[in-house]
Design a protein around this motif. Structure first.
Motif, PDB file in Angstrom:
ATOM      1  N   ALA A 352       1.688   5.831  -2.240  1.00 53.94           N
ATOM      2  CA  ALA A 352       1.875   4.628  -3.066  1.00 53.94           C
ATOM      3  C   ALA A 352       2.444   4.993  -4.433  1.00 53.94           C
ATOM      4  N   ARG A 353       2.039   6.137  -4.980  1.00 50.20           N
ATOM      5  CA  ARG A 353       2.540   6.549  -6.292  1.00 50.20           C
ATOM      6  C   ARG A 353       4.033   6.814  -6.257  1.00 50.20           C
ATOM      7  N   ALA A 354       4.539   7.324  -5.132  1.00 50.05           N
ATOM      8  CA  ALA A 354       5.941   7.721  -5.046  1.00 50.05           C
ATOM      9  C   ALA A 354       6.834   6.642  -4.446  1.00 50.05           C
ATOM     10  N   ARG A 358       8.861  -4.249  -4.653  1.00 50.59           N
ATOM     11  CA  ARG A 358       9.143  -5.479  -5.375  1.00 50.59           C
ATOM     12  C   ARG A 358       7.887  -6.075  -5.994  1.00 50.59           C
ATOM     13  N   PHE A 359       6.741  -5.897  -5.323  1.00 56.64           N
ATOM     14  CA  PHE A 359       5.488  -6.450  -5.823  1.00 56.64           C
ATOM     15  C   PHE A 359       4.541  -5.340  -6.280  1.00 56.64           C
ATOM     16  N   GLY A 360       5.085  -4.290  -6.855  1.00 61.09           N
ATOM     17  CA  GLY A 360       4.271  -3.130  -7.201  1.00 61.09           C
ATOM     18  C   GLY A 360       4.528  -2.019  -6.203  1.00 61.09           C
ATOM     19  N   ASN A 361       3.869  -0.905  -6.400  1.00 63.94           N
ATOM     20  CA  ASN A 361       4.069   0.219  -5.490  1.00 63.94           C
ATOM     21  C   ASN A 361       3.649  -0.157  -4.075  1.00 63.94           C
ATOM     22  N   VAL A 362       4.444   0.296  -3.103  1.00 62.31           N
ATOM     23  CA  VAL A 362       4.229  -0.053  -1.697  1.00 62.31           C
ATOM     24  C   VAL A 362       3.009   0.695  -1.165  1.00 62.31           C
ATOM     25  N   VAL A 363       2.211  -0.003  -0.380  1.00 62.80           N
ATOM     26  CA  VAL A 363       1.005   0.569   0.207  1.00 62.80           C
ATOM     27  C   VAL A 363       1.228   0.789   1.704  1.00 62.80           C
ATOM     28  N   ASP A 364       0.874   1.974   2.166  1.00 63.82           N
ATOM     29  CA  ASP A 364       0.914   2.262   3.602  1.00 63.82           C
ATOM     30  C   ASP A 364      -0.419   1.806   4.201  1.00 63.82           C
ATOM     31  N   ASP A 414      -1.112  -1.613 -13.299  1.00 63.85           N
ATOM     32  CA  ASP A 414       0.002  -2.482 -12.937  1.00 63.85           C
ATOM     33  C   ASP A 414       0.709  -2.018 -11.674  1.00 63.85           C
ATOM     34  N   SER A 415       1.096  -0.771 -11.628  1.00 60.92           N
ATOM     35  CA  SER A 415       1.864  -0.286 -10.482  1.00 60.92           C
ATOM     36  C   SER A 415       1.004  -0.169  -9.228  1.00 60.92           C
ATOM     37  N   PHE A 416      -0.296   0.054  -9.400  1.00 63.53           N
ATOM     38  CA  PHE A 416      -1.194   0.200  -8.247  1.00 63.53           C
ATOM     39  C   PHE A 416      -1.991  -1.083  -7.984  1.00 63.53           C
ATOM     40  N   ARG A 417      -1.449  -2.213  -8.362  1.00 67.57           N
ATOM     41  CA  ARG A 417      -2.199  -3.454  -8.215  1.00 67.57           C
ATOM     42  C   ARG A 417      -2.556  -3.730  -6.760  1.00 67.57           C
ATOM     43  N   VAL A 418      -1.587  -3.642  -5.859  1.00 74.13           N
ATOM     44  CA  VAL A 418      -1.847  -3.912  -4.443  1.00 74.13           C
ATOM     45  C   VAL A 418      -2.773  -2.850  -3.857  1.00 74.13           C
TER      46      VAL A 418
END
Length: 947
Positions: A352-354, A358-364, A414-418
């Motif tokens: 997620a960090r890398a 569009r809605f913040g960092n993508v979560v797998d 902010d970036s890790f909201r999801v």
């Protein structure tokens, strides 16, 4: 081209395999693939050249002044035209006038063939789209990039296998030398690929991947197939090969090479059977590989590599746990499981960090929910025999995910909201599971439902369709699993038990998903996403209805809870009586429907009001279940439940009627069905009175059901019938819109029931009024039949006088509508005499005895004569010819009866009285009521007189 390539390759394969059939087949398949690719390449090149020629021809035609472009199929044009067009050059433009265009002498004129275009093909379905996508992906891999190299590698591997087989069968080289040659070839591929990594990257990576795979297979064959290398040595060599491939992948930033290397690394224990069966060594080896994946995740966001490690690790762990786990391995397995879960949760955070989105960092979602789902399942299997083991496992997973969420929320809010919200949702889910798991229940379905809801929530926050699809599927499986495994809910604790909490958690997940689906959710711009969105929008209502069903099921399971048996093997005793369970289930449904109706009205969620529209069905099922269990409405405390249930039903019906008439037909059916249910409820109340008094063997029981229908019909006539006759002004609910439903649609079946019931009671009931004495005309049977006839006549009069007349009520007008009532009246009057003869004259109440009694027959003859006399006198005074003819027909029937039945009376006394009385009465008729003259509108007058 394809066919010839396949034939040549099949012959070559046949020869190389020492004329074996498998070589012919394998060569033919390879030839088909190669020929198809070659034909595709050639056609693509021809298409490019043809487009260039087409552009030149179009330019020449434009200079000539021909506005119609030359649009014929390029590959089907005559060769002469193509050659002529190739020799033409565009003339130089002049500012004054263009030069004349000279037609080539060798130009061949031809006409464009007429092309019939078919209609647009239908949109492919979901399955077709997925299959086409998979085929396209495989085609891109094989023919994308350097296609010749990839096909060549496949053919080379096949050739090497043929060569090895041939060498083995011919005994040319010892097995050690053959294996060494193959390994040397793999190393050569690896070296050549590394040297060409800069000049030709795709070519170099393909060779390196082939080299790693060749070395892996060679070591496997040397250790397992030919026993030329010790297993331990092969194990170490394979680890070195894996490390080498990993280093090369990082150096060249190639995820494909890393996946190839680690796939071989994870396969080593499976290929070599572990290190002497030492599971601790296998766990240590897998841990090293997982740490290497974690190390790579810090530098590269390679999702494919992460998923490979996750599925390999937990897949092998699950397989080993099912087939070979022993209690002595608990410590090693526990340590390995904890470390693996930590590694892949950390990998999910690094990914997620890398990976910004569009809605913040993508979560797998696989790496987030996968360790929780697979890890908790494995942990539950390890501690299943420990007290509160699963509960402590849930607490541990909750602490892990909530702790990670706390750390990431602190540093990257902010970036890790999801990511933070997902971790928090998983942690809360495990906290929720910890309480019921502490009670020793099985919560697999509940855990899957919560995981599915979490996956769906993450998918809708990230506008990703695949996690949402996974979440919906997981919730469906969870619901099905709960329904399949449902059984007795045996627990000493109310509410805090497996049946209630499990169903309630599934309901919560489904209802939350339905709430998210109430509006259109964003999706990515792809064909599969668009296809999913089209079907996803249809799932909002089924999700809510299924969630509401599990909500009600949770309470129903709790109501049916059984206490633990005193002795093992005994049937658990029930806590509530069966009829009370039925009524409580009905009450819970109605209360829940009322609650969700309020929520739906408050938050503008129409589907939440749907259960309130079927409250009548709940009442009907509750009544049927209560009666089947031997209960009655007026039992204590059942009557309290029924009062509350009916009040809730009427309240929901009133609120639904205030909404726009979207379900108007259902509302009309509810009002009509409510009247019919009232008949059944009143009949049950009367049945309880009969049962309490022990009157089932008397005529009181026979008239109870008739009295219920008759009372409801009388109320409808008095209440709704007057509303129809008095116009629409000043009507209150529910007669403001449903007066016709109550007075006509609901009343017609009840009227038919009263008519049929009256006829049956008149013919069957003997008039036994125990413990009261029989009194002619004042006994319950005669009184009830007379009231039923009066109610039917009043209802008909109300419908005839309605303004406007309901559709279908025209059948009640005219003399034909009076015939059924007249026939029923005739039967009722005759049966009054039959019951009187039974009770006062001692005639047995059987058809044979009644028909054989000359006293009964004489009384019937006199009665018929009196009826005929009354009709004829009435008709004469009113001048109604038709009514007079009816009376005359009855007299004629009496005469026929005298001749056929009464004349055969050997006793004589009854016959004499009968003939004398009938004769005198007929003389009276002739004197008092001669035939009236025929007048106009006689039929209408007769109808009004009978009415």
């Amino acid at each position: 081209m394809v066919l010839w390539t396949a034939i040549i390759a099949a012959i070559a394969g046949w020869c190389m395999s020492d004329f074996e059939t498998y070589g012919f087949v394998l060569g033919g398949l390879i030839g088909l693939v190669a020929g198809w690719g070659l034909r595709r390449t050639v056609r693509a090149e021809i298409a490019v050249q043809t487009r260039e020629l087409q552009a030149q021809i179009d330019a020449l035609l434009a200079d000539r002044g021909d506005t119609a472009p030359f649009a014929g199929p390029a590959i089907e044009r005559p060769a002469a035209t193509v050659r002529a067009a190739a020799t033409i050059r565009a003339p130089e433009r002049s500012p004054v006038a263009p030069p004349e265009f000279t037609e080539p002498t060798d130009r061949v004129e031809w006409t464009e063939p007429h092309v019939v275009r078919d209609a647009a093909p239908a949109a492919p379905g979901a399955v077709d789209t997925i299959v086409q996508t998979a085929i396209a992906a495989a085609r891109r891999w094989l023919f994308g990039g350097n296609t010749i190299v990839r096909i060549g590698l496949v053919i080379l591997f096949v050739g090497l296998s043929f060569l090895a087989s041939y060498a083995a069968s011919a005994g040319l080289f010892p097995i050690e030398r053959r294996l060494a040659l193959v390994a040397a070839f793999g190393i050569a591929l690896l070296g050549i690929g590394f040297r060409t990594r800069v000049a030709r990257p795709d070519f170099g990576l393909a060779l390196q991947g082939a080299g790693v795979a060749t070395i892996y297979l060679t070591l496997f064959a040397a250790a397992r197939l030919y026993d030329t290398v010790p297993v331990g040595a092969a194990f170490v060599l394979m680890i070195l090969v894996c490390a080498l491939g990993c280093a090369l992948a990082l150096l060249q930033k190639s995820q494909a090479l890393a996946v190839t290397s680690f796939a071989g690394g994870f396969a080593v224990p499976l290929l070599l059977g572990g290190e002497g069966g030492n599971i601790l060594a296998v766990f240590a080896y897998y841990t090293v590989l997982n740490l290497a994946i974690l190390f790579i995740a810090q530098r590269r966001a390679w999702r494919g590599l992460n998923l490979l490690g996750f599925f390999a690790t937990f897949g092998v762990a699950t397989l080993w746990g099912v087939t070979a786990y022993q209690p002595a391995d608990f410590a090693a397995a526990q340590f390995f499981l904890i470390l693996s879960v930590l590694i892949y949760v950390a990998t999910a955070v690094l990914y997620a960090r890398a990976t910004p989105g569009r809605f913040g960092n993508v979560v797998d979602t696989t790496l987030l929910f996968g360790p929780a789902l697979a890890g908790f399942g494995l942990e539950a299997g390890l501690v299943h025999d420990m007290p509160f083991g699963s509960a402590f496992a849930a607490v541990g997973f909750a602490a892990l995910y909530l702790g990670v969420a706390g750390v990431t929320a602190r540093y990257r809010r902010d970036s890790f909201r999801v990511l933070n919200e997902t971790m928090l949702a998983i942690g809360v889910g495990f906290v929720t599971l910890a309480v019921p798991l502490a009670l020793g229940a099985r919560w697999t379905s509940a855990a899957w439902a919560l995981e599915g809801a979490g996956a769906f929530w993450v998918g809708q926050r990230q506008a990703r369709w695949l996690p949402r699809l996974f979440g919906l599927a997981l919730q469906a499986v969870a619901a099905l699993l709960y329904l399949v495994t449902i059984g007795w809910n045996v627990s000493a604790l109310p509410l805090a038990n497996a049946g209630f909490v499990g169903a309630m958690l599934i309901a919560a997940a489904l209802l939350a998903t339905a709430w998210w689906l109430r509006r259109e959710l964003p999706v990515a711009e792809s064909p599969l996403a668009a296809l999913f969105a089209r079907y996803e929008s249809l799932l909002a209502r089924p999700a809510f209805l299924l969630g509401f069903g599990f909500w009600w099921l949770a309470w129903a399971v709790e109501i049916g809870r059984r206490a633990p048996p005193a002795l093992r093997g005994e049937i658990p005793p029930v806590l509530l009586a069966p009829q009370l369970q039925t009524l409580l289930c009905m009450a819970v449904f109605l209360l829940s429907a009322w609650l969700w109706q309020a929520i739906g009205r408050r938050w503008r969620w129409p589907v939440a009001t749907w259960p309130s529209h079927v409250s009548l069905a709940a009442l009907a099922l509750g009544l049927f279940g209560m009666i089947s269990a031997g209960g009655h409405i007026l039992d204590t405390p059942d009557w309290l439940i029924w009062i509350a249930a009916v009040a809730l039903h009427l309240r929901m019906l009133y609120l639904n009627d205030r909404e726009p008439a979207a379900a108007d037909a259902l509302r009309h059916a509810t009002h009509v069905g409510g009247v019919w249910l009232a008949v059944a409820m009143l009949a049950d109340c009367l049945a309880l009175g009969i049962e309490s008094a022990g009157l089932w063997q008397t005529s009181w029981a026979e008239v109870a059901w008739l009295a219920a229908g008759m009372a409801v019909l009388a109320v409808l006539t008095r209440w709704a019938g007057r509303a129809l006759s008095g116009g629409t002004q000043a009507r209150r609910w529910p007669l403001d819109r449903y007066a016709v439903d109550y007075a006509w649609r609901a009343a017609v079946p009840i009227a038919a029931l009263v008519f049929t019931g009256a006829l049956l009671v008149a013919l069957v009931s003997s008039g036994a009024t125990d413990p009261l004495p029989y009194i002619p005309l004042l006994n319950p049977v005669d009184l009830t039949l007379a009231l039923a006839l009066a109610v039917l006549a009043l209802w008909r009069q109300a419908m005839v006088g309605a303004d406007p007349v309901p559709a279908g009520a025209e059948l009640l007008h005219g003399r034909h509508a009076l015939a059924p009532l007249a026939a029923l009246s005739f039967v009722l009057i005759n049966t009054v005499w039959l019951r009187l003869a039974h009770h006062l004259l001692g005639v047995a109440w059987t058809p044979e005895a009644l028909l054989a009694s000359f006293v009964v027959q004489a009384g019937l003859a006199i009665l018929w004569t009196l009826l005929g006399l009354a009709l004829m006198v009435l008709a004469y005074r009113r001048g109604q010819r038709t009514l007079w003819l009816v009376g005359a027909a009855l007299l004629g029937l009496t005469v026929v009866k005298l001749l056929l039945i009464d004349l055969t009376n050997a006793g004589g006394g009854a016959r004499i009285v009968t003939f004398i009385v009938v004769g005198v009465l007929m003389l009276v008729v002739g004197y008092l009521a001669p035939l009236p003259p025929r007048i106009a509108a006689d039929d209408d007058a007769a109808g009004r007189a009978l009415a």
